[in-house]
Design an enzyme around this catalytic site. Structure first.
Site, PDB file in Angstrom:
ATOM      1  N   GLN A 202       5.407 -18.679  -6.685  1.00  0.00           N
ATOM      2  CA  GLN A 202       4.800 -17.357  -6.814  1.00  0.00           C
ATOM      3  C   GLN A 202       3.688 -17.360  -7.858  1.00  0.00           C
ATOM      4  O   GLN A 202       2.642 -16.735  -7.680  1.00  0.00           O
ATOM      5  CB  GLN A 202       5.873 -16.327  -7.200  1.00  0.00           C
ATOM      6  CG  GLN A 202       5.354 -14.937  -7.519  1.00  0.00           C
ATOM      7  CD  GLN A 202       4.784 -14.230  -6.304  1.00  0.00           C
ATOM      8  OE1 GLN A 202       5.155 -14.546  -5.164  1.00  0.00           O
ATOM      9  NE2 GLN A 202       3.883 -13.279  -6.525  1.00  0.00           N
ATOM     10  N   GLU A 203       3.916 -18.077  -8.939  1.00  0.00           N
ATOM     11  CA  GLU A 203       2.950 -18.071 -10.041  1.00  0.00           C
ATOM     12  C   GLU A 203       1.713 -18.914  -9.743  1.00  0.00           C
ATOM     13  O   GLU A 203       0.594 -18.540 -10.121  1.00  0.00           O
ATOM     14  CB  GLU A 203       3.611 -18.590 -11.320  1.00  0.00           C
ATOM     15  CG  GLU A 203       4.685 -17.676 -11.901  1.00  0.00           C
ATOM     16  CD  GLU A 203       4.099 -16.433 -12.564  1.00  0.00           C
ATOM     17  OE1 GLU A 203       2.866 -16.341 -12.693  1.00  0.00           O
ATOM     18  OE2 GLU A 203       4.893 -15.560 -12.966  1.00  0.00           O
ATOM     19  N   SER A 204       1.884 -20.076  -9.102  1.00  0.00           N
ATOM     20  CA  SER A 204       0.763 -21.022  -9.031  1.00  0.00           C
ATOM     21  C   SER A 204       0.626 -21.775  -7.720  1.00  0.00           C
ATOM     22  O   SER A 204      -0.300 -22.575  -7.587  1.00  0.00           O
ATOM     23  CB  SER A 204       0.905 -22.052 -10.154  1.00  0.00           C
ATOM     24  OG  SER A 204       2.047 -22.874  -9.919  1.00  0.00           O
TER      25      SER A 204
END
Length: 349
Positions: A202-204
């Site tokens: 989700q982040e990267s």
């Protein structure tokens, strides 16, 4: 004009490769060639491939980061690596001798004088050195030529260029290039490793060179100030980034110990706090309690977030940080749960 040192290097290389079998050649490279190049104790590198968070070409930056690490270990040199942000090319630094290697797309090399480039690494990158460093490019090409025949190289290509897409529905033996690290640090956190993998996706999208306008960087989009708090200084390094991110998750999770919530709810509130900050989530929980809702259940706390967006929230003594839009945080938690569910369906625990 070829230097005496370069001639000695070429003769020694040819004679040595004639004298050994193919299976011995990787050892020859490790024991002689790499050591004869790169005069300083540290090889300084820049990876200039852009942000591949949404790239269709795979995680080329992470792949080259791993290869550079292996090359430096072979050469018995220390290593420093930076990844370029938009507008940074580092090629002037390469020509001026401030860095030793720049990893660039092949098309970029064609438009710059004063460089020598390696054979391709992966599908769309080369290592460039200054034209003043012929020994270095020969050592690099020799190493790449033989390392790409090893099982380690094949494994790296599989992990970085065939990483799992959670929007596809086929089974997979791995989720990311960093599964072993994720499993290690998820264990320290007490989480299913696929939940931590979902956070990182989700982040990267598992891209080590992803960064935000606010300065968050790397796999877990860690702020430099947060990393410094935990004694972490290199957010490009996959392990250092995951270490910083999980240390922060652990600190947030500990805030919910001793409260009347189950383990699933602790994870949900930890995720929300990772996205919005613990103060914002504390405000939402306090308002939920004032409104007669269960402050220890995420689904009930979500019900007051629309009210947190109104000017009238300033009148509530239980709210310390003012208005909170909250859309992003609700979507963030929901998205991670969806990704986690898919990871569980396609990859064994």
């Amino acid at each position: 004009m070829v230097s005496k040192r370069t001639r000695r290097y070429l003769v020694a290389t040819v004679l040595t490769f004639i004298a050994v079998t193919a299976s011995d050649r990787a050892h020859v490279i490790e024991s002689s060639e790499s050591k004869e190049s790169f005069d300083s104790e540290e090889i300084k590198c820049a990876i200039v491939l852009g942000n591949d968070m949404y790239s269709s070409d795979g995680l080329n930056t992470g792949f080259n980061y791993e290869l550079l690490g292996q090359f430096a270990r072979t050469a018995k040199r220390d290593l420093s690596i930076v990844t370029a942000h938009t507008g940074e090319n580092y090629l002037d630094s390469l020509r001026e001798g401030k860095i030793d290697i720049a990893v660039i797309p092949p098309s970029e090399a064609e438009s710059h004088d004063g460089l020598m480039v390696s054979i391709k690494t992966g599908d769309n990158s080369v290592w460039a050195v200054s034209k003043e460093a012929p020994d270095e490019i020969m050592a690099i090409n020799s190493w790449i030529s033989y390392y790409e025949k090893t099982p380690e190289y094949s494994s790296a290509k599989e992990r970085f260029f065939n990483a799992y897409n959670p929007h596809a529905k086929s089974r997979s033996s791995h989720i990311s290039p960093y599964d072993s690290l994720i499993k290690e640090y998820a264990g320290k956190l007490g989480w299913d490793w696929r939940m931590l993998a979902a956070v990182i996706y989700q982040e990267s999208r598992f891209s080590i060179n992803s960064y935000s306008g606010r300065g968050a960087a790397g796999l877990m989009q860690v702020m430099p100030s947060t990393a410094e708090y935990y004694g972490i200084h290199d957010l490009t390094d996959p392990e250092e980034n995951i270490k910083a991110g999980t240390m922060h998750l652990d600190r947030l999770q500990k805030m919910f110990r001793g409260q009347d919530m189950n383990e699933k709810e602790k994870v949900l509130f930890t995720l929300a706090s990772y996205n919005a900050g613990e103060g914002r989530i504390a405000d939402c929980r306090n308002l939920a309690e004032v409104r007669g809702l269960d402050r220890n259940k995420w689904e009930e706390v979500v019900q007051v977030i629309p009210e947190m967006r109104l000017d009238s929230i300033f009148k509530e003594d239980c709210v310390k940080l003012g208005k909170f839009q909250g859309h992003e945080t609700i979507n963030y938690v929901d998205s991670i749960l969806d990704i986690y569910s898919t990871f569980c369906a396609i990859c064994p625990a």
